[in-house]
Every structure is written in structure tokens, then in C-alpha cells.
Design an enzyme around this catalytic site. Structure first.
Site, PDB file in Angstrom:
ATOM      1  N   SER A 143       5.885  -1.363   0.220  1.00 18.46           N
ATOM      2  CA  SER A 143       5.579  -0.731  -1.281  1.00 18.46           C
ATOM      3  C   SER A 143       4.780  -1.529  -1.848  1.00 18.46           C
ATOM      4  CB  SER A 143       7.117  -0.838  -1.579  1.00 18.46           C
ATOM      5  OG  SER A 143       7.165  -0.522  -3.278  1.00 18.46           O
ATOM      6  N   TYR A 157      14.782  -4.667  -4.163  1.00 13.83           N
ATOM      7  CA  TYR A 157      14.220  -3.663  -3.472  1.00 13.83           C
ATOM      8  C   TYR A 157      12.774  -4.442  -3.012  1.00 13.83           C
ATOM      9  CZ  TYR A 157      11.055   0.339  -2.600  1.00 13.83           C
ATOM     10  OH  TYR A 157      10.407   1.339  -1.838  1.00 13.83           O
TER      11      TYR A 157
END
Length: 247
Positions: A143, A157
Site C-alpha cells: 500500500s 495498517y
């Protein structure tokens, strides 16, 4: 022999788009899903309609037994594994670190880090020539948050995806001699249901002014990067493609 791809988290978003694109390219497809059986069935049917064999297997990759069973199902129904796309991941409602609990942090790490590592382990056991394989390709879905840190929203995250980046680098070197390439894609603000999982379905609209290309991305754009790493990037391992609109 047809190439075969296993895509974790393939019932929606980037995973579903990748499954359909690879089916167009002639891959037999195995997707895993945790809860969305109806959506997984639709993806499987779309792939089958393209003339390839596709299966959908329920598996929670945070559980080692589920990962082992997932790969066993693929072995039985599709045969040799050519490509693994580690797409399954999770995030929870936006919050600052000061409000996080150990239960929340461990839940995210168990899926995004432990689950990804377990899937890599099972793929290597099949791809390595030492185990009768003939090499293969792994693409990890990281990501853009691994670089930004996602402050005030998803630091946990982001940290898990930073671990995926480190895994990609280390594993690429570890298995290069086995003919296995390991690369990663870092998506940015992509139009998927994941933003709703974090409690803000319209998050992309809020953040669009920060994106140099002035829009969010589509799952198909990430899928194209994944497919390039699988089929075209034959001299690339330990590499990253940022699909972030310029962020």
C-alpha cells in the site's frame, strides 16, 4: 500447460479485477474469500465464462489451517501453481494510535503479515525445484500507506504494509535461486469497498485534492500492474510499482 494463479481476497476490488484480467490472459484461477461467497461465485463465473477453469475457496488467511487447506484445494482442482497474488488484507475503523488496542493491532497483523507469510510459504513449497516445482512468481499487494504512514487514520495498517515491503525484499533474495520472482504493488486511493470498512466510504473524494493526477484509481489499473509483474517483468525481483496517482 496453462498457467495457474492463486489470488487471495479475490471476491471484490483489486482481487476480483486481477482474477478477471488473468483469466483473459489464459490463467486458470483460484480465488480465496473469507465471507463474501456470493461475490466470489460471481467472480468465479466470470472467469469460467472466459474459457478457463476457476474455483473459489473459503479461507481466512489469518488461520494457518485455512491457508494449508486453501493450497490443498488448489492442488487437487487446478494442479501446479504458477503465480501467487497476496491480495487479502484488512483494516479497521480509522483511529489514532493512542486509541488502539492490542486486540485490534494483532488482528490486522495476523491477516496482513502472518497470513501473507504463510501463503508465501505454501507457494514456495510448490514452486521450488527442490520440491519438484519449476519456479514461479509472487506479487504482494502492499500500500502507499507503507510510505506515508497513514497518520490519524491507519498507522497500524500502514505498519503492516511496511512489513509486507520488507518481506518482499528479503524473500526475493532468498528464493531467486529457485527461479521464483517476488515483487510488490503499492496501491494508493483506489475505488474499492475497503474505505467503507474503515468507516468513510467517500474517503477518496475528501483526499482527491492531494493526488497529483487529481482522481482516485480503479481496481483494473492495479490489476494491470500486477499482470505486468507476472508476465513481462522477467528481470525484476524485489521491485515495487506504486499505483498511487503520483503520491
Amino acid at each position: 500447460m496453462k498457467p495457474t494463479a492463486l489470488i487471495t481476497g479475490g471476491s471484490r476490488g483489486i482481487g476480483a479485477a486481477t482474477a478477471i484480467l488473468l483469466a483473459h490472459k489464459g490463467y486458470d484461477i483460484c480465488i480465496s474469500y473469507r465471507e463474501r461467497s456470493a461475490e466470489a461465485s460471481l467472480v468465479m463465473e466470470a472467469c469460467n465464462a472466459l474459457g478457463v477453469k476457476a474455483i473459489a475457496v473459503q479461507a481466512d488467511i489469518s488461520r494457518e489451517a485455512d491457508v494449508v487447506q486453501l493450497f490443498a484445494e488448489m492442488d487437487q482442482q487446478l494442479g501446479s501453481l504458477t503465480a501467487l497474488i497476496n491480495n487479502a488484507g484488512m483494516l479497521l475503523t480509522q483511529t489514532r494510535v493512542e486509541s488502539m488496542t492490542a486486540e485490534r493491532i494483532n488482528r490486522i497483523l495476523q491477516t496482513n503479515v502472518t497470513g501473507t507469510l504463510l501463503c508465501c510459504r505454501e507457494a514456495i513449497r510448490r514452486m521450488s525445484p527442490r520440491n519438484g516445482g519449476s519456479g514461479g512468481t509472487i506479487v504482494n499487494i502492499s500500500s502507499g500507506a507503507a510510505r506515508s504512514g497513514s497518520p490519524d487514520e491507519y498507522v497500524d495498517y500502514a505498519a503492516s504494509k511496511g512489513a509486507v515491503d520488507t518481506l518482499t525484499i528479503g524473500l526475493s533474495k532468498e528464493v531467486a535461486g529457485d527461479g521464483i520472482r517476488v515483487n510488490a504493488v503499492r496501491p494508493g486511493f483506489i475505488a474499492t469497498d475497503m474505505h467503507a470498512d474503515g468507516g468513510e466510504p467517500d474517503r477518496i473524494a475528501r483526499l482527491t485534492p492531494r493526488i497529483p493526477l487529481a482522481r482516485g484509481g480503479q481496481p483494473e489499473e492495479v490489476a494491470s500492474a500486477i499482470a505486468w509483474l507476472l508476465d513481462e517483468a522477467t528481470y525484476s525481483t524485489g521491485a515495487f510499482i506504486d499505483v498511487t496517482g503520483g503520491l
